[in-house]
Design an enzyme around this catalytic site. Structure first.
Site, PDB file in Angstrom:
ATOM      1  N   HIS A  83     -24.083  17.577 -19.491  1.00 46.01           N
ATOM      2  CA  HIS A  83     -23.565  16.762 -20.603  1.00 46.01           C
ATOM      3  C   HIS A  83     -23.597  15.268 -20.280  1.00 46.01           C
ATOM      4  O   HIS A  83     -23.503  14.449 -21.185  1.00 46.01           O
ATOM      5  CB  HIS A  83     -22.187  17.261 -21.078  1.00 46.01           C
ATOM      6  CG  HIS A  83     -21.004  16.858 -20.244  1.00 46.01           C
ATOM      7  ND1 HIS A  83     -20.407  17.690 -19.328  1.00 46.01           N
ATOM      8  CD2 HIS A  83     -20.287  15.726 -20.214  1.00 46.01           C
ATOM      9  CE1 HIS A  83     -19.380  17.082 -18.767  1.00 46.01           C
ATOM     10  NE2 HIS A  83     -19.280  15.874 -19.285  1.00 46.01           N
ATOM     11  N   ASP A 219     -23.264  23.533 -16.021  1.00 47.43           N
ATOM     12  CA  ASP A 219     -23.315  22.161 -16.570  1.00 47.43           C
ATOM     13  C   ASP A 219     -23.884  21.172 -15.548  1.00 47.43           C
ATOM     14  O   ASP A 219     -23.159  20.359 -14.993  1.00 47.43           O
ATOM     15  CB  ASP A 219     -21.888  21.755 -16.990  1.00 47.43           C
ATOM     16  CG  ASP A 219     -21.873  20.525 -17.880  1.00 47.43           C
ATOM     17  OD1 ASP A 219     -22.902  19.832 -17.974  1.00 47.43           O
ATOM     18  OD2 ASP A 219     -20.813  20.238 -18.466  1.00 47.43           O
ATOM     19  N   SER A 646     -16.722  13.598 -14.606  1.00 45.89           N
ATOM     20  CA  SER A 646     -17.815  14.519 -14.870  1.00 45.89           C
ATOM     21  C   SER A 646     -18.970  14.199 -13.938  1.00 45.89           C
ATOM     22  O   SER A 646     -19.365  13.043 -13.813  1.00 45.89           O
ATOM     23  CB  SER A 646     -18.292  14.370 -16.315  1.00 45.89           C
ATOM     24  OG  SER A 646     -17.531  15.176 -17.132  1.00 45.89           O
TER      25      SER A 646
HETATM   26  N1  ARG Z   1     -14.681  18.588 -22.047  1.00 49.61           N
HETATM   27  C1  ARG Z   1     -15.669  18.064 -21.141  1.00 49.61           C
HETATM   28  C2  ARG Z   1     -15.473  16.581 -20.984  1.00 49.61           C
HETATM   29  O1  ARG Z   1     -14.902  15.845 -21.568  1.00 49.61           O
HETATM   30  C3  ARG Z   1     -17.084  18.433 -21.494  1.00 49.61           C
HETATM   31  C4  ARG Z   1     -17.581  17.863 -22.765  1.00 49.61           C
HETATM   32  C5  ARG Z   1     -18.945  18.371 -23.127  1.00 49.61           C
HETATM   33  N2  ARG Z   1     -19.048  18.398 -24.579  1.00 49.61           N
HETATM   34  C6  ARG Z   1     -18.791  19.473 -25.351  1.00 49.61           C
HETATM   35  N3  ARG Z   1     -18.570  19.295 -26.630  1.00 49.61           N
HETATM   36  N4  ARG Z   1     -18.798  20.685 -24.861  1.00 49.61           N
HETATM   37  O2  ARG Z   1     -15.681  15.707 -21.537  1.00 49.61           O
HETATM   38  N1  GLU Z   2     -15.867  16.406 -19.240  1.00 47.61           N
HETATM   39  C1  GLU Z   2     -15.208  15.200 -18.799  1.00 47.61           C
HETATM   40  C2  GLU Z   2     -16.165  14.023 -18.675  1.00 47.61           C
HETATM   41  O1  GLU Z   2     -17.132  13.967 -19.337  1.00 47.61           O
HETATM   42  C3  GLU Z   2     -14.522  15.466 -17.518  1.00 47.61           C
HETATM   43  C4  GLU Z   2     -13.451  16.389 -17.783  1.00 47.61           C
HETATM   44  C5  GLU Z   2     -12.121  15.714 -17.804  1.00 47.61           C
HETATM   45  O2  GLU Z   2     -11.818  14.926 -18.701  1.00 47.61           O
HETATM   46  O3  GLU Z   2     -11.424  16.045 -16.842  1.00 47.61           O
HETATM   47  O4  GLU Z   2     -15.925  13.081 -17.992  1.00 47.61           O
END
Ligand code: ARG
Ligand code: GLU
Length: 714
Positions: A83, A219, A646
């Protein structure tokens, strides 16, 4: 700087194996080092951060300013999340070569794909420059003078601190401006795409599984840093060569077990761990619920269309994911803050703080801080709410309003900066509109508009909007606008904007029904909300800085005060650990390929699985990456992470790579405000799953060959 002395003093005392916190890598000696070793770490602070010898920090980069990546070969190969590389992977994709759907693997270096604009940054050195930044400020007469002096000192430091010609200096504030650090950095601009799994692996589970455990997502994606012939940063050139890092992470094939030590090294973006209780209360009761309500309505409308049309599904996929990501996060955050009693705990902490203030006879300096917070937040809440309504509805979720707002800014440019600036801005906007309208559907947007404009009218505090707007028939208003406005298609908008003179453009704009509404509501917002919102925010910022100063001076060592995340390099540590999300439920810390197959829904856009992965699963063909006949996929730990982490490496007790951070568990997402070690967990891809996908799924053994695989547990 009294608190610095205080800090050094407390750091010398023995401590127990505490977790939580995002720590500055150059300041780990003492408390953090002791804690990490108590958790099982075999390294010392110098192995993690050193200026004189190579250390772990030399293998960690800020990836495009928003994510983290790590170097995993002596030829500049870097690993980050799928991502995080998503937009680069997408930019190379066409209908014929859809790398998002099929994956991409460069079979040799000359097949790696360049990415204009993509950068990675190494941190060479971190220096405390608090004294230099604050020099002279005690004599400043006003807050404004003080700020100006600080800015001047910072720019002097940036200019005069030693660095190589290809490096740069940056200064960042910590602890709300109570400490300043200088970073000497090196930024590389030739970063090429090397490999990515298909989305059915890299984004497996998509929004349904996002922020959730148990998880089964691969991922990850791979890039390579290129340098000039002297191994220094350079613009893209065919003659550039793979970068030779000072350090690259060895990769452990031995995996993890519950209670194993883990360290996450990366660039967390933003946290607010020292908010007063009143601020958390407003977030939980007022701000989050309104943001959730708005996004829920937008998502619901978009979803109906996406389910009925493949075309709309593709056009809205990325927008939908963006809205859904934080929508889901705020729900989890609110539940977690309630479940962990964060507000009550903060209130208790505040009572203890007041007691210490009294004992230290510092009532004059700090005795009224919390009352001042209360008063400031009480004045702030309506403005903050209105601000959130405006930004969610106008700047984020209704595309016509977003377009209209940009046009309103264009009109302002003409009024304040003249025709040349107007024409430049207009050309820029046209380029942006041309690409954003490619993914636009007026039908979808009309439905979102109708819902959200009503929510806006109902939810914005009444003193900031007119009775006329409140009582207007929103259905009629919507129909009227979407029938007539030029803001609903690129062609009509382009026609409008290509009128002969700026004045005729503005005149035509002001006759447009959609624009009229945007202008009226934006002007209301600018007149009634924004100035006070900004003034209050400044006041709160000042209080927060004083509060932080007081906390640093008066808190006992057990409080382990760490600076809020600010997109600088940090270390966080903990252990592999399951958790209990609710009564009678316990979550194991490791997930396996079995779980991918359990979730498999053929042809589903979230849960499809590539046939080749199913075949490998059925043959149990895991090579040297499996464990006891099973293929580990993801695992969780108590590491305190946030957005920006991330792609961060998860590192074992000896400095080897064991995983790749990519998310947090839903019940624990409140850790941006209140970290609770019983339910806050970060989610990582097991590095063996990454190797398995590269080797067995993608047949890219040449990439495995450049890595350093080790067996630390043998
Ligand atoms: N929650 C994770 C992070 O903030 C992964 C985001 C990836 N995007 C998604 N819609 N699955 O950002
Ligand atoms: N998915 C998040 C990012 O893109 C990291 C997950 C979180 O917020 O801990 O940075």
């Amino acid at each position: 700087m009294k608190y610095i002395k205080f800090f050094i003093f407390v750091l010398a005392l023995p401590v127990f194996a505490q977790q939580g916190g995002m720590w500055i890598p150059s300041l780990l000696e003492g408390m953090n080092e002791t804690e990490m070793q108590a958790l099982g770490m075999k390294m010392n602070a110098e192995d993690i951060y050193s200026v004189n010898q190579s250390s772990l920090k030399d293998a960690v980069v800020h990836f495009n300013g928003g994510c983290t990546a790590e170097v995993i070969s002596n030829q500049g190969l870097i690993l980050t999340n799928h991502h995080c590389g998503y937009s680069q992977i997408q930019s190379h994709s066409t209908v014929k070569n859809d790398y998002l759907a099929e994956g991409f693997w460069a079979s040799s270096k000359d097949k790696e794909l360049k990415n204009p604009g993509l950068t990675v940054t190494f941190i060479k050195e971190i220096t405390d420059v608090t004294k230099q930044v604050l020099v002279g400020t005690e004599k400043a007469k006003t807050e404004k003078n003080r700020q100006q002096l600080i800015e001047k000192n910072i720019s002097q430091l940036i200019k005069n601190s030693p660095k190589e010609p290809w490096q740069s200096n940056r200064v960042k504030a910590f602890y709300n401006g109570n400490q300043y650090m200088l970073f000497r950095v090196e930024t590389f601009k030739d970063v090429r795409l090397v490999g990515a799994p298909p989305s059915s692996i890299g984004k497996f589970g998509s929004d349904t599984d996002n922020w959730m455990w148990p998880r089964h997502t691969g991922d990850f994606s791979l890039f390579r840093i290129y340098a000039d012939k002297n191994n220094r940063p350079a613009e893209y050139s065919e003659t550039n060569v793979p970068y030779q890092p000072k350090h690259h992470l060895p990769i452990s094939l031995d995996g993890v077990e519950e209670n194993d030590f883990t360290l996450i090294f990366g660039f967390p973006g933003r946290t607010s761990e020292y908010l007063p209780a009143i601020a958390v209360e407003q977030l939980v009761n007022t701000i989050n619920p309104s943001r959730i309500k708005i996004r829920e309505a937008a998502l619901k409308e978009q979803d109906v269309f996406m389910r009925n049309s493949q075309d709309i599904k593709i056009k809205y996929a990325s927008k939908y994911a963006g809205i859904a990501n934080y929508y889901k996060k705020w729900i989890g955050e609110n539940q977690g803050l309630k479940k962990s009693n964060a507000i009550a705990i903060k209130k208790e902490q505040e009572q203890a703080f007041l007691k210490r203030v009294k004992e230290a006879k510092l009532e004059e300096a700090y005795g009224s801080l919390l009352d001042n917070f209360d008063a400031a937040y009480k004045d702030f809440v309506d403005y903050n709410l209105a601000y959130n309504y405006f930004s969610e509805v106008f700047l984020r979720n209704v595309e016509l309003l977003k377009t209209g707002f940009q046009l309103y800014q264009l009109e302002q440019v003409l009024d304040f900066r003249g025709e040349k600036a107007f024409n430049d801005r207009k050309e820029n906007l046209l380029v942006n509109f041309e690409s954003s309208f490619k993914n636009y559907s007026a039908k979808v947007d009309q439905k979102v508009f109708e819902k959200l404009i009503s929510i806006y009218a109902d939810g914005t505090p009444k003193q900031f909007i007119t009775d006329k707007f409140i009582s207007a028939n929103k259905k009629e208003l919507t129909k009227n606008i979407y029938n007539k406005s030029a803001l609903t298609s690129f062609t009509s908008l382009q026609n409008l904007l290509s009128k002969s003179s700026p004045q005729t453009v503005i005149k035509a704009l002001n006759q447009d029904k959609g624009y009229q509404l945007v202008k009226e509501l934006t002007q209301d917002f600018y007149a009634k909300v924004l100035p006070v919102y900004q003034a209050k925010q400044l006041e709160i910022k000042k209080l927060q800085k004083q509060y932080m100063k007081a906390l640093l001076e008066l808190s006992p060592k057990e409080d382990r005060l760490f600076p809020d995340a600010n997109s600088t390099l940090r270390v966080t540590y903990g252990k592999v650990k399951g958790y209990s999300p609710k009564d009678a439920v316990y979550y194991e810390p490791v997930s396996y390929l079995e779980g991918v197959i359990e979730k498999y829904i053929p042809d589903d856009y979230e849960f499809d699985v590539p046939q080749k992965l199913i075949d490998l699963y059925e043959a149990k063909d895991y090579g040297k990456y499996g464990y006891n006949g099973k293929m580990p996929v993801n695992f969780i730990g108590t590491n305190h992470t946030t957005g920006g982490n991330s792609g961060s490496p998860a590192i074992d007790a000896e400095g080897n790579l064991i995983g790749l951070n990519f998310d947090r568990v839903w019940e624990g997402t409140m850790s941006d405000i209140y970290y609770d070690p019983s339910i806050s967990r970060n989610i990582m891809v097991d590095v063996r799953y990454i190797l398995f996908i590269i080797d067995k799924f993608a047949d890219a053994q040449h990439l495995i060959e450049e890595m350093t695989l080790v067996h630390p547990k043998e």
